[in-house]
Design a protein around this motif. Sequence first.
Motif, mmCIF file in Angstrom:
data_model
loop_
_atom_site.group_PDB
_atom_site.id
_atom_site.type_symbol
_atom_site.label_atom_id
_atom_site.label_comp_id
_atom_site.label_asym_id
_atom_site.label_seq_id
_atom_site.Cartn_x
_atom_site.Cartn_y
_atom_site.Cartn_z
ATOM 1 N N VAL A 188 0.839 -1.202 0.000
ATOM 2 C CA VAL A 188 0.000 0.000 0.000
ATOM 3 C C VAL A 188 0.871 1.249 0.000
ATOM 4 N N ALA A 189 1.872 1.268 0.859
ATOM 5 C CA ALA A 189 2.772 2.426 0.939
ATOM 6 C C ALA A 189 3.566 2.593 -0.350
ATOM 7 N N VAL A 190 4.020 1.470 -0.925
ATOM 8 C CA VAL A 190 4.798 1.545 -2.160
ATOM 9 C C VAL A 190 3.958 2.097 -3.296
ATOM 10 N N VAL A 191 2.723 1.636 -3.415
ATOM 11 C CA VAL A 191 1.841 2.125 -4.490
ATOM 12 C C VAL A 191 1.579 3.611 -4.329
ATOM 13 N N LYS A 192 1.296 4.038 -3.129
ATOM 14 C CA LYS A 192 1.017 5.464 -2.917
ATOM 15 C C LYS A 192 2.237 6.325 -3.230
ATOM 16 N N GLU A 193 3.407 5.853 -2.820
ATOM 17 C CA GLU A 193 4.624 6.629 -3.101
ATOM 18 C C GLU A 193 4.895 6.679 -4.603
ATOM 19 N N ALA A 194 4.723 5.546 -5.283
ATOM 20 C CA ALA A 194 5.023 5.484 -6.715
ATOM 21 C C ALA A 194 4.057 6.320 -7.548
ATOM 22 N N THR A 195 2.856 6.535 -7.038
ATOM 23 C CA THR A 195 1.836 7.264 -7.811
ATOM 24 C C THR A 195 1.574 8.660 -7.267
ATOM 25 N N GLY A 196 2.437 9.135 -6.387
ATOM 26 C CA GLY A 196 2.246 10.463 -5.820
ATOM 27 C C GLY A 196 0.989 10.565 -4.983
ATOM 28 N N GLY A 197 0.599 9.441 -4.374
ATOM 29 C CA GLY A 197 -0.573 9.435 -3.512
ATOM 30 C C GLY A 197 -1.874 9.119 -4.217
ATOM 31 N N ARG A 198 -1.847 9.040 -5.548
ATOM 32 C CA ARG A 198 -3.088 8.827 -6.311
ATOM 33 C C ARG A 198 -3.599 7.406 -6.193
ATOM 34 N N GLY A 199 -2.711 6.421 -6.234
ATOM 35 C CA GLY A 199 -3.120 5.034 -6.143
ATOM 36 C C GLY A 199 -3.104 4.334 -7.495
ATOM 37 N N ALA A 200 -3.375 3.045 -7.487
ATOM 38 C CA ALA A 200 -3.368 2.231 -8.709
ATOM 39 C C ALA A 200 -4.685 2.385 -9.453
ATOM 40 N N ASP A 201 -4.585 2.581 -10.754
ATOM 41 C CA ASP A 201 -5.796 2.712 -11.572
ATOM 42 C C ASP A 201 -6.524 1.385 -11.708
ATOM 43 N N VAL A 202 -5.762 0.307 -11.835
ATOM 44 C CA VAL A 202 -6.343 -1.034 -11.950
ATOM 45 C C VAL A 202 -5.604 -1.975 -11.013
ATOM 46 N N VAL A 203 -6.358 -2.785 -10.283
ATOM 47 C CA VAL A 203 -5.798 -3.830 -9.420
ATOM 48 C C VAL A 203 -6.261 -5.172 -9.983
ATOM 49 N N TYR A 204 -5.308 -6.062 -10.236
ATOM 50 C CA TYR A 204 -5.610 -7.398 -10.759
ATOM 51 C C TYR A 204 -5.353 -8.386 -9.636
ATOM 52 N N ASP A 205 -6.447 -8.994 -9.118
ATOM 53 C CA ASP A 205 -6.336 -9.767 -7.885
ATOM 54 C C ASP A 205 -6.819 -11.210 -8.039
ATOM 55 N N PRO A 206 -5.888 -12.157 -8.207
ATOM 56 C CA PRO A 206 -6.245 -13.568 -8.187
ATOM 57 C C PRO A 206 -6.104 -14.201 -6.802
ATOM 58 N N VAL A 207 -5.837 -13.385 -5.782
ATOM 59 C CA VAL A 207 -5.497 -13.891 -4.447
ATOM 60 C C VAL A 207 -6.658 -13.795 -3.467
ATOM 61 N N GLY A 208 -7.317 -12.636 -3.427
ATOM 62 C CA GLY A 208 -8.382 -12.424 -2.457
ATOM 63 C C GLY A 208 -7.838 -12.195 -1.066
ATOM 64 N N GLY A 209 -8.687 -12.416 -0.058
ATOM 65 C CA GLY A 209 -8.251 -12.265 1.326
ATOM 66 C C GLY A 209 -7.691 -10.889 1.622
ATOM 67 N N ASP A 210 -6.569 -10.854 2.325
ATOM 68 C CA ASP A 210 -5.952 -9.595 2.729
ATOM 69 C C ASP A 210 -5.438 -8.796 1.540
ATOM 70 N N ALA A 211 -5.052 -9.492 0.470
ATOM 71 C CA ALA A 211 -4.579 -8.782 -0.723
ATOM 72 C C ALA A 211 -5.676 -7.868 -1.267
ATOM 73 N N TYR A 212 -6.902 -8.378 -1.314
ATOM 74 C CA TYR A 212 -8.014 -7.547 -1.770
ATOM 75 C C TYR A 212 -8.277 -6.411 -0.781
ATOM 76 N N THR A 213 -8.391 -6.740 0.493
ATOM 77 C CA THR A 213 -8.756 -5.745 1.500
ATOM 78 C C THR A 213 -7.773 -4.583 1.506
ATOM 79 N N ARG A 214 -6.476 -4.902 1.451
ATOM 80 C CA ARG A 214 -5.480 -3.836 1.479
ATOM 81 C C ARG A 214 -5.422 -3.071 0.149
ATOM 82 N N SER A 215 -5.807 -3.724 -0.934
ATOM 83 C CA SER A 215 -5.828 -3.031 -2.227
ATOM 84 C C SER A 215 -6.830 -1.885 -2.232
ATOM 85 N N THR A 216 -7.903 -2.014 -1.465
ATOM 86 C CA THR A 216 -8.888 -0.928 -1.419
ATOM 87 C C THR A 216 -8.307 0.330 -0.782
ATOM 88 N N LYS A 217 -7.177 0.187 -0.085
ATOM 89 C CA LYS A 217 -6.539 1.336 0.551
ATOM 90 C C LYS A 217 -5.611 2.083 -0.400
#
Length: 328
Positions: free
Chosen positions: A200-229
Amino acid sequence: MKAWRVHETGEPREAMRLEEVPDPVPGPGEVLVRVRAANVNFPDALLCRGQYQIRPEPPFTPGVEMCGQILELGPGVTGLQPGARVIAPVTPPRGAFAELVVVPAATVLPAPDALDDAEAAALHIGYQTGWFGLHRRAALSAGETLLVHAASGGVGSAAVQLGKAAGATVIGVVGGKEKAAVAAELGCDIVVDRRSEDFVAVVKEATGGRGADVVYDPVGGDAYTRSTKCVAFEGRIVVVGFTSGTIPTPALNHALVKNYSILGLHWGLYNTHDPAAIHHCHEQLTRLAAESRIKPLVTERLPLAEAAAAVQRVADGTTTGRLVVSPA
């Protein structure tokens, strides 16, 4: 012929048995194919465990996709020739972990010339899922940021390559240094080892705080929950599967407040509802393969006798890329 069969569901190493069974015969609208390579998928493990959405009656043969050579056409089949090299999904109880398999002629596609048998066997489901998820569902555009979970795995590696081919900046999340190295070689612009870093911190830093435009999630669980952040305004989360074993419960109020979309992707439904789209996608994937912009990451090529062990390793999450078994 030899074929792996499941008589009672359980862990793959225990449930799968290599047996001698009668050669299959193609019926109307079907073709008989000699299997040259069969890709190992996580759904194979779910089939063995009795946890997949399709639950065939035992005994059945796992193996949901393959590359092979047409041996015989069933009654009424036109437009195909014996000897042609093809790929196709395979639906149990008839599975690809066998020397021969019968499949509907309508599902057969030409194997791309740019790929060998093992690579072609790994092209169909994973790359079609990635293409539909990223392009049909999420409408990924050049210049956007794509976050891929399990980026070094079979499904994730396809999404990484397709994301790069689309002109996106790709951030890959993996578990462990070995998998991080694989993700980097695949072309990820940024690799996050979830065991030692907070994606989460890496994505925010890499995008200047904007976040990821698309998240591709084959994992679910915590990976999904934290992706919403760390999903961007008007971002899209593509739900592909739940290899973590945990199906998340989306907080819809959070999606409303942050203005992002949650998109489900069940590739198999396109076979029923829009088969023409499957053929269009295959044309796009064949072109990308010919241009060397995508190439399935086949990390191990194994004999048919090792199929059960290979399915177990994929189930345990210890592999990178694709494991492919061959009867030859």
